[in-house]
Motif scaffolding. Structure first.
Motif, PDB file in Angstrom:
ATOM      1  N   ASP A 126      -9.900 -12.567  -2.186  1.00  0.00           N
ATOM      2  CA  ASP A 126      -8.497 -12.219  -1.971  1.00  0.00           C
ATOM      3  C   ASP A 126      -7.670 -13.489  -1.812  1.00  0.00           C
ATOM      4  O   ASP A 126      -7.977 -14.341  -0.973  1.00  0.00           O
ATOM      5  CB  ASP A 126      -8.370 -11.340  -0.710  1.00  0.00           C
ATOM      6  N   ALA A 128      -4.985 -13.959  -0.344  1.00  0.00           N
ATOM      7  CA  ALA A 128      -4.399 -14.101   0.991  1.00  0.00           C
ATOM      8  C   ALA A 128      -5.325 -14.828   1.963  1.00  0.00           C
ATOM      9  O   ALA A 128      -4.845 -15.391   2.953  1.00  0.00           O
ATOM     10  CB  ALA A 128      -4.030 -12.731   1.564  1.00  0.00           C
ATOM     11  N   MET A 255      -1.515 -11.790   6.691  1.00  0.00           N
ATOM     12  CA  MET A 255      -2.248 -12.184   5.485  1.00  0.00           C
ATOM     13  C   MET A 255      -3.708 -11.765   5.518  1.00  0.00           C
ATOM     14  O   MET A 255      -4.276 -11.367   4.491  1.00  0.00           O
ATOM     15  CB  MET A 255      -2.135 -13.689   5.281  1.00  0.00           C
ATOM     16  N   GLU A 259      -2.276  -7.373   4.778  1.00  0.00           N
ATOM     17  CA  GLU A 259      -2.225  -7.451   3.319  1.00  0.00           C
ATOM     18  C   GLU A 259      -3.434  -6.792   2.658  1.00  0.00           C
ATOM     19  O   GLU A 259      -3.261  -5.988   1.714  1.00  0.00           O
ATOM     20  CB  GLU A 259      -2.087  -8.916   2.879  1.00  0.00           C
ATOM     21  N   ARG A 262      -2.946  -3.098   2.980  1.00  0.00           N
ATOM     22  CA  ARG A 262      -1.910  -2.625   2.059  1.00  0.00           C
ATOM     23  C   ARG A 262      -2.476  -2.425   0.656  1.00  0.00           C
ATOM     24  O   ARG A 262      -2.200  -1.408   0.003  1.00  0.00           O
ATOM     25  CB  ARG A 262      -0.755  -3.633   1.996  1.00  0.00           C
ATOM     26  N   ARG A 263      -3.262  -3.385   0.195  1.00  0.00           N
ATOM     27  CA  ARG A 263      -3.824  -3.276  -1.152  1.00  0.00           C
ATOM     28  C   ARG A 263      -4.803  -2.103  -1.253  1.00  0.00           C
ATOM     29  O   ARG A 263      -4.834  -1.402  -2.266  1.00  0.00           O
ATOM     30  CB  ARG A 263      -4.503  -4.589  -1.535  1.00  0.00           C
ATOM     31  N   ALA A 269       4.166  -3.829  -4.003  1.00  0.00           N
ATOM     32  CA  ALA A 269       4.810  -5.035  -3.486  1.00  0.00           C
ATOM     33  C   ALA A 269       6.296  -4.832  -3.231  1.00  0.00           C
ATOM     34  O   ALA A 269       6.872  -5.488  -2.361  1.00  0.00           O
ATOM     35  CB  ALA A 269       4.604  -6.190  -4.467  1.00  0.00           C
ATOM     36  N   ILE A 272       7.294  -3.832   0.312  1.00  0.00           N
ATOM     37  CA  ILE A 272       7.013  -4.943   1.224  1.00  0.00           C
ATOM     38  C   ILE A 272       8.125  -5.982   1.132  1.00  0.00           C
ATOM     39  O   ILE A 272       8.553  -6.554   2.144  1.00  0.00           O
ATOM     40  CB  ILE A 272       5.640  -5.570   0.899  1.00  0.00           C
ATOM     41  N   ALA A 309       5.339 -11.433   4.362  1.00  0.00           N
ATOM     42  CA  ALA A 309       5.449 -10.257   3.501  1.00  0.00           C
ATOM     43  C   ALA A 309       6.229 -10.577   2.232  1.00  0.00           C
ATOM     44  O   ALA A 309       5.841 -10.181   1.126  1.00  0.00           O
ATOM     45  CB  ALA A 309       6.123  -9.121   4.267  1.00  0.00           C
ATOM     46  N   LEU A 312       4.011 -12.987  -0.138  1.00  0.00           N
ATOM     47  CA  LEU A 312       2.910 -12.329  -0.834  1.00  0.00           C
ATOM     48  C   LEU A 312       3.416 -11.308  -1.845  1.00  0.00           C
ATOM     49  O   LEU A 312       2.874 -11.207  -2.953  1.00  0.00           O
ATOM     50  CB  LEU A 312       1.973 -11.670   0.176  1.00  0.00           C
ATOM     51  N   GLN A 316       2.838 -11.586  -6.001  1.00  0.00           N
ATOM     52  CA  GLN A 316       2.273 -10.481  -6.766  1.00  0.00           C
ATOM     53  C   GLN A 316       3.244 -10.007  -7.847  1.00  0.00           C
ATOM     54  O   GLN A 316       2.847  -9.765  -8.997  1.00  0.00           O
ATOM     55  CB  GLN A 316       1.933  -9.314  -5.837  1.00  0.00           C
TER      56      GLN A 316
END
Length: 385
Positions: A126, A128, A255, A259, A262-263, A269, A272, A309, A312, A316
């Motif tokens: 990842d 992040a 992060m 994150e 969320r994924r 995105a 966010i 937020a 990232l 994306q």
């Protein structure tokens, strides 16, 4: 050492440098005798120039065989120029060296992001996680330098960031993965430049980077003058370091834990990005009224949304919108807008604003956040991420 850890080390060094330069550069420049307006110009000039230097660095960097080569060169340039700024006197000499150093250091961020994104796709980690390691280094640098400045000279600020630049150059040259810029034949400089100009003609892409950049640029007043303003309010340098550290602790939490969650949940995105913009409106409006120390802590926690937020989500969105082979150009243009032109204008205005109205200057950042929300709202029907 695997690729994820190598990229984490690069972020540790990079944000270990910015963890000192962002909150304390204003104090160092103030210690050199510069006024608030002069500090605003010195901090803003390399940001504004990124409209030219950013694309130029991107085109130059893609001319190398391996992505780590330009990273090593920029790290060395930053180290030498920061050292020169610390050893000379005068607004023109120091200003020129600061410009070169800050330009090189800023150029490292999108180049490192592109290399990390490539490694993440190739090896399945990842993005992040290594980026969050950089945020952890940012925290450590905040705390350590805040403690140093309670007893030591402000000159430690320039020593720290010059040394960090030298370490970035060394580790980039010896430890970063030997990822090639392209699997096919290298494009000529004119072709690489054409790829950048093509992106600037894409209305969806430009709306996206303007929305991202507007929210990120709201940090301009905070980066340049929060330490000075808090000191004037009676907040110590040590407490300032801890306040900055607290903001990045919640950034790391976002992060490393929010994150990935969320994924997994499939949350896009775009929402966010909008959440980050709304948090910026709240944060800067509150800071404009010089809140007491106890209230500064929860306001600093909003950094997880206003910065992490937004950052990232922006990476994306830009990665999705970038054409094949255009990731360096796309991420560089995003960085140019978010960490260059818009934040440069915000920082340039921050100096005179602080001189004239003090912390009420944060209200200009509130307006910029509202603009980012408006642009983001227009983006919702055009980008599905």
């Amino acid at each position: 050492m695997n690729s994820a850890r190598r990229m984490a080390l690069q972020y540790v060094l990079l944000f270990g440098a910015t963890g000192v330069s962002l909150p304390f550069a204003g104090l160092w420049l103030s210690g050199q005798g510069f006024s608030g307006a002069e500090i605003g110009v010195l901090l803003a000039a390399p940001m504004l120039a990124r409209l030219i230097t950013g694309p130029a660095i991107a085109v130059w960097a893609d001319g190398f065989g391996r992505r780590r080569s330009p990273i090593a060169i920029l790290g060395l340039v930053a180290a030498l120029a920061y050292a020169g700024a610390g050893l000379t006197q005068g607004v023109w000499t120091q200003g020129t060296l600061w410009f070169v150093a800050a330009t090189a250091m800023a150029g490292l961020i999108p180049l490192t992001d592109v290399l990390t994104l490539a490694m993440a796709r190739r090896h399945g980690f990842d993005f992040a996680w290594p980026r969050g390691c950089g945020s952890a280094a940012f925290v450590a640098a905040n705390v350590v330098m805040g403690a140093v400045l309670t007893r030591g000279s402000v000159d430690w600020i320039i020593v720290w960031i010059a040394a960090a630049g030298a370490l970035i150059a060394l580790t980039a040259a010896t430890l970063l993965p030997a990822e090639t810029v392209t699997d096919g034949p290298r494009l000529a400089g004119r072709e690489r430049f054409a790829g950048i100009t093509g992106l600037t003609r894409d209305p969806v892409f430009m709306t996206a980077i303007l929305a991202i950049g507007a929210v990120q640029a709201t940090h301009g007043f905070y980066y340049g003058f929060s330490a000075i303003a808090w000191k004037a309010q009676g907040v110590s340098e040590r407490a300032t370091g801890l306040l900055w550290a607290a903001s990045v602790v919640v950034e790391i939490g976002f992060m490393w834990w929010v994150e990935p969650w969320r994924r997994r949940r499939g949350i896009g995105a775009w929402p966010i990005l909008m959440l980050g913009g709304a948090a910026a409106v709240v944060r800067w409006t509150a800071l404009a009224f010089a809140p007491p120390l106890w209230l500064l802590w929860p306001l600093q926690a909003l950094h997880a949304l206003t910065f992490a937020a937004t950052y990232l989500a922006g990476v994306q969105i830009v990665e999705r919108l970038a054409p094949p082979g255009g990731h360096t150009a796309a991420q560089t243009l995003n960085s140019v807008m978010a960490s260059g032109v818009l934040i440069g204008l915000a920082t340039l205005s921050a100096g005179p604003l602080y001189d004239q109205v003090g912390v009420r200057g944060y209200m200009a950042m509130t307006g910029l956040a509202a603009l980012g929300l408006l642009l983001g709202w227009r983006l919702r029907a055009k980008v599905e991420v």
